[in-house]
Design an enzyme around this catalytic site. Sequence first.
Site, PDB file in Angstrom:
ATOM      1  N   ARG A 122      10.905  55.637  30.547  1.00 37.10           N
ATOM      2  CA  ARG A 122      10.845  56.390  31.819  1.00 37.10           C
ATOM      3  C   ARG A 122      12.221  56.797  32.331  1.00 37.10           C
ATOM      4  NH1 ARG A 122       6.871  52.466  32.868  1.00 37.10           N
ATOM      5  NH2 ARG A 122       4.811  53.348  32.496  1.00 37.10           N
ATOM      6  N   LYS A 144      18.991  70.408  32.947  1.00 36.70           N
ATOM      7  CA  LYS A 144      17.784  70.955  32.313  1.00 36.70           C
ATOM      8  C   LYS A 144      17.741  70.434  30.886  1.00 36.70           C
ATOM      9  CE  LYS A 144      16.826  75.315  34.668  1.00 36.70           C
ATOM     10  NZ  LYS A 144      16.753  76.776  34.497  1.00 36.70           N
ATOM     11  N   GLU A 186      27.344  83.470  27.605  1.00 37.39           N
ATOM     12  CA  GLU A 186      27.047  82.705  28.831  1.00 37.39           C
ATOM     13  C   GLU A 186      28.258  82.720  29.771  1.00 37.39           C
ATOM     14  OE1 GLU A 186      24.079  81.494  29.541  1.00 37.39           O
ATOM     15  OE2 GLU A 186      23.065  80.874  27.698  1.00 37.39           O
ATOM     16  N   LYS A 228      28.560  76.896  37.810  1.00 34.15           N
ATOM     17  CA  LYS A 228      27.248  76.292  37.547  1.00 34.15           C
ATOM     18  C   LYS A 228      27.016  75.117  38.491  1.00 34.15           C
ATOM     19  CE  LYS A 228      23.738  74.943  34.507  1.00 34.15           C
ATOM     20  NZ  LYS A 228      23.104  75.052  33.228  1.00 34.15           N
ATOM     21  N   GLU A 238      15.644  74.725  40.813  1.00 29.91           N
ATOM     22  CA  GLU A 238      15.377  76.156  40.639  1.00 29.91           C
ATOM     23  C   GLU A 238      14.249  76.659  41.546  1.00 29.91           C
ATOM     24  OE1 GLU A 238      15.941  77.575  36.592  1.00 29.91           O
ATOM     25  OE2 GLU A 238      14.617  79.249  37.019  1.00 29.91           O
ATOM     26  N   ARG A 242      19.148  78.980  41.739  1.00 28.53           N
ATOM     27  CA  ARG A 242      19.452  78.613  40.356  1.00 28.53           C
ATOM     28  C   ARG A 242      18.943  79.659  39.368  1.00 28.53           C
ATOM     29  NH1 ARG A 242      19.633  72.706  37.380  1.00 28.53           N
ATOM     30  NH2 ARG A 242      20.134  73.540  35.325  1.00 28.53           N
ATOM     31  N   ASN A 246      19.846  82.637  35.231  1.00 27.93           N
ATOM     32  CA  ASN A 246      19.020  83.249  34.182  1.00 27.93           C
ATOM     33  C   ASN A 246      19.284  84.740  34.034  1.00 27.93           C
ATOM     34  OD1 ASN A 246      17.705  80.862  33.445  1.00 27.93           O
ATOM     35  ND2 ASN A 246      16.356  81.031  35.219  1.00 27.93           N
ATOM     36  N   HIS A 249      18.292  86.458  30.887  1.00 32.88           N
ATOM     37  CA  HIS A 249      17.456  85.557  30.091  1.00 32.88           C
ATOM     38  C   HIS A 249      16.012  86.031  29.906  1.00 32.88           C
ATOM     39  CE1 HIS A 249      20.867  82.941  30.370  1.00 32.88           C
ATOM     40  NE2 HIS A 249      20.284  81.991  29.694  1.00 32.88           N
ATOM     41  N   HIS A 253      14.842  85.879  26.197  1.00 32.60           N
ATOM     42  CA  HIS A 253      13.762  85.043  25.669  1.00 32.60           C
ATOM     43  C   HIS A 253      12.751  85.876  24.892  1.00 32.60           C
ATOM     44  CE1 HIS A 253      14.661  81.564  28.712  1.00 32.60           C
ATOM     45  NE2 HIS A 253      15.516  81.623  27.710  1.00 32.60           N
ATOM     46  N   HIS A 267      21.016  82.477  20.648  1.00 36.20           N
ATOM     47  CA  HIS A 267      20.647  82.498  22.071  1.00 36.20           C
ATOM     48  C   HIS A 267      21.696  83.234  22.919  1.00 36.20           C
ATOM     49  CE1 HIS A 267      19.054  81.187  25.914  1.00 36.20           C
ATOM     50  NE2 HIS A 267      20.271  80.754  26.238  1.00 36.20           N
TER      51      HIS A 267
HETATM   52  P1  NAD Z   1      23.382  74.885  18.652  1.00 37.73           P
HETATM   53  O1  NAD Z   1      23.322  73.583  19.308  1.00 37.73           O
HETATM   54  O2  NAD Z   1      22.334  75.187  17.628  1.00 37.73           O
HETATM   55  O3  NAD Z   1      24.804  75.082  17.971  1.00 37.73           O
HETATM   56  C1  NAD Z   1      25.080  76.243  17.245  1.00 37.73           C
HETATM   57  C2  NAD Z   1      25.572  75.930  15.832  1.00 37.73           C
HETATM   58  O4  NAD Z   1      26.909  75.477  15.898  1.00 37.73           O
HETATM   59  C3  NAD Z   1      24.790  74.818  15.128  1.00 37.73           C
HETATM   60  O5  NAD Z   1      24.636  75.180  13.784  1.00 37.73           O
HETATM   61  C4  NAD Z   1      25.708  73.622  15.228  1.00 37.73           C
HETATM   62  O6  NAD Z   1      25.536  72.724  14.160  1.00 37.73           O
HETATM   63  C5  NAD Z   1      27.063  74.258  15.176  1.00 37.73           C
HETATM   64  N1  NAD Z   1      28.130  73.548  15.872  1.00 37.73           N
HETATM   65  C6  NAD Z   1      28.066  72.965  17.084  1.00 37.73           C
HETATM   66  N2  NAD Z   1      29.273  72.543  17.465  1.00 37.73           N
HETATM   67  C7  NAD Z   1      30.126  72.854  16.473  1.00 37.73           C
HETATM   68  C8  NAD Z   1      31.516  72.702  16.281  1.00 37.73           C
HETATM   69  N3  NAD Z   1      32.305  72.183  17.232  1.00 37.73           N
HETATM   70  N4  NAD Z   1      32.055  73.124  15.117  1.00 37.73           N
HETATM   71  C9  NAD Z   1      31.264  73.702  14.170  1.00 37.73           C
HETATM   72  N5  NAD Z   1      29.969  73.905  14.299  1.00 37.73           N
HETATM   73  C10 NAD Z   1      29.394  73.492  15.434  1.00 37.73           C
HETATM   74  O7  NAD Z   1      23.324  76.095  19.690  1.00 37.73           O
HETATM   75  P2  NAD Z   1      24.029  76.370  21.083  1.00 37.73           P
HETATM   76  O8  NAD Z   1      24.337  77.807  21.048  1.00 37.73           O
HETATM   77  O9  NAD Z   1      25.084  75.396  21.403  1.00 37.73           O
HETATM   78  O10 NAD Z   1      22.847  76.101  22.119  1.00 37.73           O
HETATM   79  C11 NAD Z   1      21.689  76.882  22.148  1.00 37.73           C
HETATM   80  C12 NAD Z   1      20.595  76.111  22.844  1.00 37.73           C
HETATM   81  O11 NAD Z   1      20.998  75.785  24.167  1.00 37.73           O
HETATM   82  C13 NAD Z   1      19.301  76.879  22.976  1.00 37.73           C
HETATM   83  O12 NAD Z   1      18.245  76.051  22.565  1.00 37.73           O
HETATM   84  C14 NAD Z   1      19.193  77.173  24.470  1.00 37.73           C
HETATM   85  O13 NAD Z   1      17.859  77.241  24.902  1.00 37.73           O
HETATM   86  C15 NAD Z   1      19.897  75.978  25.044  1.00 37.73           C
HETATM   87  N6  NAD Z   1      20.416  76.185  26.394  1.00 37.73           N
HETATM   88  C16 NAD Z   1      20.113  75.254  27.339  1.00 37.73           C
HETATM   89  C17 NAD Z   1      20.596  75.384  28.630  1.00 37.73           C
HETATM   90  C18 NAD Z   1      20.329  74.324  29.650  1.00 37.73           C
HETATM   91  O14 NAD Z   1      20.629  74.521  30.824  1.00 37.73           O
HETATM   92  N7  NAD Z   1      19.806  73.190  29.263  1.00 37.73           N
HETATM   93  C19 NAD Z   1      21.404  76.475  28.970  1.00 37.73           C
HETATM   94  C20 NAD Z   1      21.703  77.412  27.979  1.00 37.73           C
HETATM   95  C21 NAD Z   1      21.197  77.254  26.691  1.00 37.73           C
HETATM   96  N1  GLY Z   2      20.912  77.829  32.008  1.00 32.21           N
HETATM   97  C1  GLY Z   2      20.151  77.999  33.188  1.00 32.21           C
HETATM   98  C2  GLY Z   2      20.132  76.817  34.081  1.00 32.21           C
HETATM   99  O1  GLY Z   2      20.709  75.804  33.809  1.00 32.21           O
HETATM  100  O2  GLY Z   2      19.501  76.874  35.108  1.00 32.21           O
END
Ligand code: NAD
Ligand code: GLY
Length: 367
Positions: A122, A144, A186, A228, A238, A242, A246, A249, A253, A267
């Site tokens: 939990r 998130k 971003e 942020k 949100e 917040r 997006n 986005h 999406h 992304h």
């Molecule tokens: P990811 O985590 O897949 O990383 C991208 C690639 O880079 C992967 O292949 C990873 O192995 C590689 N990598 C990571 N760090 C590295 C480094 N230092 N050196 C070499 N390679 C490295 O993708 P991302 O772009 O970081 O994140 C995308 C995700 O984030 C999506 O799922 C999206 O929905 C999510 N997201 C979430 C929020 C939130 O608020 N929670 C906000 C924006 C995006």
């Molecule tokens: N990336 C959008 C949020 O965190 O609200």
Amino acid sequence: MINTVPVALPGRAYDVLIGPGLLAEAGPRIAALGGRRHVAILTDETVGQLHLAPLQAALRAAGLTSAALALPAGEATKGWPQLQRSVDWLLDQKVERGDVIVALGGGVIGDLAGFAAAILRRGVRFVQVPTTLLAQVDSSVGGKTGINAAQGKNLIGAFHQPSLVLADTDLLDTLPRRDFLAGYGEVVKYGLLGDADFFGWLEANAAAMAEGDAAARVRAVTRSVEMKAEIVLRDEREAGDRALLNLGHTFCHALEKATGYSDRLLHGEGVAIGCALAFALSARLGLCAQEEPSRVRAHLQALGMKRDIRDIPDDLPEAEVLLDLMGQDKKVQDGVLRFILARGIGAAFVTSEVPRDAVLEVLRESA
Ligand code: NAD
Ligand code: GLY
């Protein structure tokens, strides 16, 4: 130089530390959070190869033992099978309520590990060690967490704030250029949604940043995280502001879904295209001057980034199909799509009043 951005949420405040060399300092900073002297780390195979050993050495130096699970790299990991595997592994590691889980990786690992932490016993605490630009400026901050569903992105999840974020900007040195620029999507979003001066600074400094200018990276990550944090403090769940985060986005999406969350579109690339489309739509609706979308597109073009649907390899579905995919976005309320539009660079707002035809025309022009 380490910058600290506080996220002062009542009862769950934490710091985001930003700067070079933070991985080597992770031991005492994580030990200071308390809990068992054993830390469970979730990472992906690519990041694990590059940055896990230094993290574990830093933990050891502070008297902490650790074990790590490296999941496959990539968006496909953010689903039920790898979540179940992670939770089972964490239970096998005997993670208890007072313990701390560490997420070492990009947004995929951060989102999945954060969700695993939210549901394990939990809720246990977790530390984000974001390794992509996208994760440092966005996904590691704000709580998130979640995974994707067959029906769409991020549809399963929880709000669960980290206890600490260590954004070591040196880790970006190993990031492939494509992933760096995707994360930059971003960064540019922050300037576009709420800080025209920052956007101007990015126009002047983003090329140097992409080439590895360390000071510029620290500044861009810090300003993004400040923005942020400020928005998350105003509206953690949100209910209002917040949603500004997006920007781009709703388009993104739909494009990600149409490309099957594959390598065709990362992304952050989708966010950049989505921002360009949101500004094109704003201009079409007479909300901002025509020069504004042109300026956005020129900046993305100067960095060699995707800015139109036609920049995505292979054919995409028609505009009507993309619009239907937008209808499955989380931001749909009572069947009405909400868009983030702008009255100019740095002046975004949320609205539901967008004629369907205008969206279709913008999608067609970009295809
Ligand atoms: P990811 O985590 O897949 O990383 C991208 C690639 O880079 C992967 O292949 C990873 O192995 C590689 N990598 C990571 N760090 C590295 C480094 N230092 N050196 C070499 N390679 C490295 O993708 P991302 O772009 O970081 O994140 C995308 C995700 O984030 C999506 O799922 C999206 O929905 C999510 N997201 C979430 C929020 C939130 O608020 N929670 C906000 C924006 C995006
Ligand atoms: N990336 C959008 C949020 O965190 O609200």
